[in-house]
Design a protein around this motif. Structure first.
Motif, PDB file in Angstrom:
ATOM      1  N   ILE A 127     105.417 -10.671  10.449  1.00 28.14           N
ATOM      2  CA  ILE A 127     104.434  -9.784  11.863  1.00 28.14           C
ATOM      3  C   ILE A 127     103.882  -8.361  10.644  1.00 28.14           C
ATOM      4  N   ALA A 128     103.807  -7.855   9.732  1.00 23.83           N
ATOM      5  CA  ALA A 128     103.479  -7.039   9.503  1.00 23.83           C
ATOM      6  C   ALA A 128     102.772  -7.770   8.741  1.00 23.83           C
ATOM      7  N   ASP A 129     102.205  -8.248   8.322  1.00 28.98           N
ATOM      8  CA  ASP A 129     101.270  -9.147   7.491  1.00 28.98           C
ATOM      9  C   ASP A 129     100.192  -9.584   8.253  1.00 28.98           C
ATOM     10  N   GLY A 130     100.837  -9.294  10.108  1.00 32.36           N
ATOM     11  CA  GLY A 130     100.006  -9.849  10.656  1.00 32.36           C
ATOM     12  C   GLY A 130      99.457 -11.557  10.757  1.00 32.36           C
ATOM     13  N   SER A 131      99.817 -11.897   9.927  1.00 31.48           N
ATOM     14  CA  SER A 131      99.758 -14.002   9.905  1.00 31.48           C
ATOM     15  C   SER A 131     100.417 -14.614  11.098  1.00 31.48           C
ATOM     16  N   LEU A 132     101.648 -13.820  11.706  1.00 27.56           N
ATOM     17  CA  LEU A 132     102.420 -14.281  12.562  1.00 27.56           C
ATOM     18  C   LEU A 132     101.507 -13.725  14.219  1.00 27.56           C
ATOM     19  N   PRO A 133     101.272 -12.429  14.103  1.00 24.82           N
ATOM     20  CA  PRO A 133     100.671 -12.443  15.969  1.00 24.82           C
ATOM     21  C   PRO A 133      98.891 -13.178  15.649  1.00 24.82           C
ATOM     22  N   LEU A 134      98.391 -13.510  15.201  1.00 20.83           N
ATOM     23  CA  LEU A 134      97.389 -14.202  14.270  1.00 20.83           C
ATOM     24  C   LEU A 134      97.360 -15.426  14.831  1.00 20.83           C
ATOM     25  N   ALA A 135      98.408 -16.566  14.978  1.00 21.16           N
ATOM     26  CA  ALA A 135      98.803 -17.141  14.715  1.00 21.16           C
ATOM     27  C   ALA A 135      99.118 -17.553  16.490  1.00 21.16           C
ATOM     28  N   TYR A 136     100.047 -16.588  16.765  1.00 20.88           N
ATOM     29  CA  TYR A 136     100.186 -16.524  18.503  1.00 20.88           C
ATOM     30  C   TYR A 136      99.009 -16.288  18.908  1.00 20.88           C
ATOM     31  N   VAL A 137      98.039 -16.213  18.764  1.00 23.80           N
ATOM     32  CA  VAL A 137      96.715 -15.960  19.675  1.00 23.80           C
ATOM     33  C   VAL A 137      96.417 -17.140  19.345  1.00 23.80           C
ATOM     34  N   SER A 138      95.962 -17.752  18.593  1.00 25.04           N
ATOM     35  CA  SER A 138      95.719 -19.263  18.837  1.00 25.04           C
ATOM     36  C   SER A 138      96.120 -19.826  19.061  1.00 25.04           C
ATOM     37  N   THR A 139      97.652 -19.845  19.224  1.00 27.85           N
ATOM     38  CA  THR A 139      98.371 -20.886  20.146  1.00 27.85           C
ATOM     39  C   THR A 139      98.449 -20.708  21.374  1.00 27.85           C
ATOM     40  N   LEU A 140      98.408 -19.088  22.012  1.00 29.43           N
ATOM     41  CA  LEU A 140      98.778 -19.220  23.040  1.00 29.43           C
ATOM     42  C   LEU A 140      98.002 -19.093  24.228  1.00 29.43           C
ATOM     43  N   GLN A 141      96.701 -19.028  23.620  1.00 28.06           N
ATOM     44  CA  GLN A 141      95.504 -19.283  24.555  1.00 28.06           C
ATOM     45  C   GLN A 141      95.571 -21.082  25.699  1.00 28.06           C
ATOM     46  N   PRO A 142      95.834 -21.610  24.071  1.00 31.76           N
ATOM     47  CA  PRO A 142      95.619 -23.759  24.891  1.00 31.76           C
ATOM     48  C   PRO A 142      97.010 -23.566  25.754  1.00 31.76           C
ATOM     49  N   LEU A 143      98.099 -22.553  25.151  1.00 28.87           N
ATOM     50  CA  LEU A 143      99.509 -22.782  25.427  1.00 28.87           C
ATOM     51  C   LEU A 143      99.124 -22.885  26.752  1.00 28.87           C
ATOM     52  N   LEU A 144      99.258 -20.948  27.317  1.00 28.86           N
ATOM     53  CA  LEU A 144      98.718 -20.218  28.766  1.00 28.86           C
ATOM     54  C   LEU A 144      98.213 -21.199  29.551  1.00 28.86           C
ATOM     55  N   LEU A 145      97.326 -21.932  29.601  1.00 27.74           N
ATOM     56  CA  LEU A 145      95.826 -22.680  30.081  1.00 27.74           C
ATOM     57  C   LEU A 145      96.767 -23.876  30.293  1.00 27.74           C
ATOM     58  N   GLY A 146      96.847 -24.756  29.700  1.00 28.90           N
ATOM     59  CA  GLY A 146      97.566 -25.437  30.307  1.00 28.90           C
ATOM     60  C   GLY A 146      98.860 -25.440  30.282  1.00 28.90           C
ATOM     61  N   ILE A 147      99.844 -24.458  30.764  1.00 28.10           N
ATOM     62  CA  ILE A 147     100.981 -24.126  31.276  1.00 28.10           C
ATOM     63  C   ILE A 147     100.914 -23.894  33.305  1.00 28.10           C
ATOM     64  N   VAL A 148      98.914 -22.708  33.108  1.00 24.60           N
ATOM     65  CA  VAL A 148      99.126 -22.857  34.185  1.00 24.60           C
ATOM     66  C   VAL A 148      98.629 -23.890  35.295  1.00 24.60           C
ATOM     67  N   LEU A 149      97.215 -24.715  34.442  1.00 20.74           N
ATOM     68  CA  LEU A 149      96.970 -25.585  35.422  1.00 20.74           C
ATOM     69  C   LEU A 149      97.516 -26.714  35.112  1.00 20.74           C
ATOM     70  N   SER A 150      98.982 -26.750  34.715  1.00 17.76           N
ATOM     71  CA  SER A 150      99.640 -27.736  34.618  1.00 17.76           C
ATOM     72  C   SER A 150     100.918 -27.652  35.989  1.00 17.76           C
ATOM     73  N   ALA A 151     101.265 -26.018  36.430  1.00 22.39           N
ATOM     74  CA  ALA A 151     101.721 -25.586  37.044  1.00 22.39           C
ATOM     75  C   ALA A 151     101.534 -25.753  38.560  1.00 22.39           C
ATOM     76  N   PHE A 152      99.925 -25.767  38.588  1.00 26.62           N
ATOM     77  CA  PHE A 152      99.289 -25.208  39.968  1.00 26.62           C
ATOM     78  C   PHE A 152      99.455 -26.967  40.045  1.00 26.62           C
ATOM     79  N   LEU A 153      98.496 -28.309  39.464  1.00 24.13           N
ATOM     80  CA  LEU A 153      98.170 -29.072  39.553  1.00 24.13           C
ATOM     81  C   LEU A 153      99.115 -29.957  40.008  1.00 24.13           C
ATOM     82  N   GLY A 154     100.658 -29.255  39.301  1.00 21.03           N
ATOM     83  CA  GLY A 154     101.737 -30.352  39.074  1.00 21.03           C
ATOM     84  C   GLY A 154     102.229 -29.891  40.508  1.00 21.03           C
ATOM     85  N   VAL A 155     102.307 -28.860  40.756  1.00 21.47           N
ATOM     86  CA  VAL A 155     102.654 -29.142  42.455  1.00 21.47           C
ATOM     87  C   VAL A 155     102.100 -29.207  43.217  1.00 21.47           C
TER      88      VAL A 155
END
Ligand code: ATP
Ligand code: MG
Lengths: 267, 275
Positions: free
Chosen positions: B71-99
């Motif tokens: 966390i201190a060297d910023g590599s984990l937060p940076l990685a999460y920025v790149s992972t969370l975007q498609p994850l969040l988008l994919g989950i929200v789309l799947s939730a609405f589309l799926g339901v």
């Protein structure tokens, strides 16, 4: 639409003075099972009528056809002279299994009919509170159905039907899932409601005693296919002590008379 | 055919239902219980790391230190920025589309015939195998990752919703109709609330599958985000860092599921709260 009034044909039935619900030639089959055959009936305004008959004779079916929840194969239903084919604001149903939404409080359940009609929240909740008190559930407004006893749940169902201010209340064995004490209490409440609410009650029951105890008019149905076999109007004075009715000679005689009529169908 | 569908949620749905409403002394302290359970887990991990089970298995304390460092060297937060975007988008789309699709299939026969078999096959198939195919078509960007999330999350959400809607309490539907509910009111006021426990069980499984999807995509095809961080530290034999990254995504996934459960109880099924 007043012109569509259906006149009652002369028959051996006792002539009701002012029918609010008129059943004409109703027949209903489920596939090859014939449930009802040629039912002609009038339900007098402001009275409590019971449908009584052996299991499977089509009581629920007839009540649901009157409610507009099931389509008949033949015949018609008129309420206040108007032919109806779907549920309407002048009829409200009390369900045998209560049909309460488990995720809603007693208050919201009671107000649900008004909610569906788009009545503002404050207004509908005020009405609901009134009827919750009327059925003796004041203080339980915020309870969920699973926190209430069977008897209390059915009171919620009754309050829901009362709060939409329908002229006709259709009750399908409302007490069958309720214990005996609650059932007695409930019957007394129904007699009281019927005398001060100026509504018409159509009530399905299995119990001869219950029918005689609370009804102005009892329609006996024959076993499947259901037909009207007899109409009885017990003349019992219900103004006094409810417990006395159970010992009233006329009450006991009527119970006996109906039992004699139904006995042939037993077994 | 409908009876042939068994999703994991069945078990989950039943389990949540049967434990609901039970009261027992120590069960009344869920927070305490959870803390004890976490402490126990950390303790066992620490011991296993000290034995050591494997030279590549760091202790809990080393992993935790590594986590702070990442966390201190910023590599984990940076990685999460790149992972969370498609994850969040994919989950929200799947939730609405799926339901949405599940509800449609539950209410409408033609939709059921057209779509349900597709989702049954998708759920049965080892869909992770499709992920390289997705890259082939959509490259290695955000689209590919989002699709990977959706391929894994969507089927279970659709099938659970469909099943819940099909098994709606018919007597409540009749009640709603008798009190003059319109078709739309029947769906929104009765069908969806009644189906919500099973729908949410599906959403929880879907979200968990979505996490799998995004990590798989990052491990297999697009070396970015959390997946890339894991691969990177593994290649350098920084096992503490690798475990810290893995543990962080597991923790995040768990947290998401808890939040989802909280929303469910709060918004849709208030009667189950503190019952
Ligand atoms: N949906 C249905 N499909 C097929 N048959 C049905 C259906 N509903 C009712 N029946 C049949 O129609 C007949 C009348 O049923 P109904 O429920 O109206 O009887 P009931 O008089 O209310 O009986 P009970 O006193 O047991 O409640 C029964 O023989 C029943 O099996
Ligand atoms: Mg019945």
């Amino acid at each position: 639409m007043r012109a569509a009034v259906l006149r009652k044909e002369p028959s051996s039935m006792p002539a009701p003075i002012d029918p609010i619900v008129e059943v004409r030639g109703i027949s209903k089959s489920y596939g090859s099972t014939e449930a009802l055959r040629g039912i002609d009936l009038d339900f007098p305004r402001g009275k409590l009528s019971s449908l009584l008959g052996p299991s499977g004779c089509g009581k629920t079916t007839l009540l649901k056809i009157i409610a507009g929840l099931i389509k008949a194969n033949a015949g018609s239903i008129a309420v206040d002279g108007k032919v109806v084919t779907a549920p309407g604001p002048e009829r409200a149903f009390v369900f045998q299994d209560f049909a309460l939404m488990p995720w809603a409080t007693a208050l919201r359940n009671v107000a649900f009919g008004l909610e569906l009609r788009g009545k503002a929240r404050a207004e509908r909740e005020e009405i609901a509170r009134h009827y919750i008190a009327e059925v003796g559930l004041a203080g339980f407004e915020d309870k969920y159905p699973h926190q209430l006893s069977g008897g209390m749940r059915q009171r919620v169902g009754l309050a829901r039907a009362l709060s939409v201010d329908a002229d006709v209340l259709l009750l399908d064995e409302p007490f069958s899932a309720v214990d005996e004490q609650n059932r007695r209490k409930f019957q007394e409440d129904l007699i009281r409601l019927r005398s001060n609410q100026n509504k018409t009650f159509i009530f399905v029951t299995h119990s001869i005693e219950e029918a005689v105890y609370i009804s102005d008019r009892i329609v006996l149905l024959s076993p499947r296919p259901g037909r009207v076999s007899q109409i009885i109007e017990p003349e019992i004075d219900r103004s006094g002590d409810p417990d006395l009715i159970h010992r009233d000679k006329h009450y006991l005689d009527t119970v006996q008379e109906i039992w004699q009529g139904l006995k042939q169908y037993a077994e | 055919m409908a009876t042939g569908i068994r999703t994991e949620s069945e078990a989950v749905g039943l389990a949540t239902r049967s434990t609901r409403g039970e009261v027992g002394g120590w069960r009344d302290q869920p927070v305490l219980l959870r803390l004890v359970s976490i402490a126990l887990f950390a303790g066992i991990w620490e011991i296993a790391g000290r034995i050591p089970v494997s030279f590549a298995f760091p202790t809990f304390s080393a992993t935790f230190t590594a986590f702070i460092g990442l966390i201190a060297d910023g590599s984990l937060p940076l990685a999460y920025v790149s992972t969370l975007q498609p994850l969040l988008l994919g989950i929200v789309l799947s939730a609405f589309l799926g339901v949405g699709l599940g509800t449609l299939c539950g209410l409408w026969r033609t939709g059921e015939w057209l779509l349900i078999p597709v989702f049954i096959v998708l759920q049965a198939a080892p869909v992770a195998a499709f992920i390289p195919m997705v890259t082939f078509v959509y490259g290695i960007g955000m689209t590919a990752k989002t699709l990977a999330v959706m391929i894994l999350a969507l089927p279970v959400i659709v099938l659970n919703t469909y099943k819940a809607v099909r098994n709606v309490n018919e007597s409540l539907v009749v009640m709603c109709r008798s009190f003059l509910g319109t078709r739309w009111q029947v769906v929104t006021q009765i069908v969806l609330p009644d189906a919500s426990p099973v729908i949410f069980a599906g959403l929880r499984l879907g979200v968990a599958a979505g996490f799998v999807g995004v990590v798989l995509a990052e491990l297999l095809i697009t070396p970015t985000g959390i997946g890339d961080l894991i691969t990177f530290h593994r290649s350098r034999a920084d096992y503490a860092e690798m475990y810290a990254t893995i543990a962080s995504i597991i923790a995040l996934s768990t947290l998401t599921l808890i939040v989802l459960q909280w929303i469910e109880v709060r918004v849709f099924r208030p009667e189950t709260r503190g019952a």
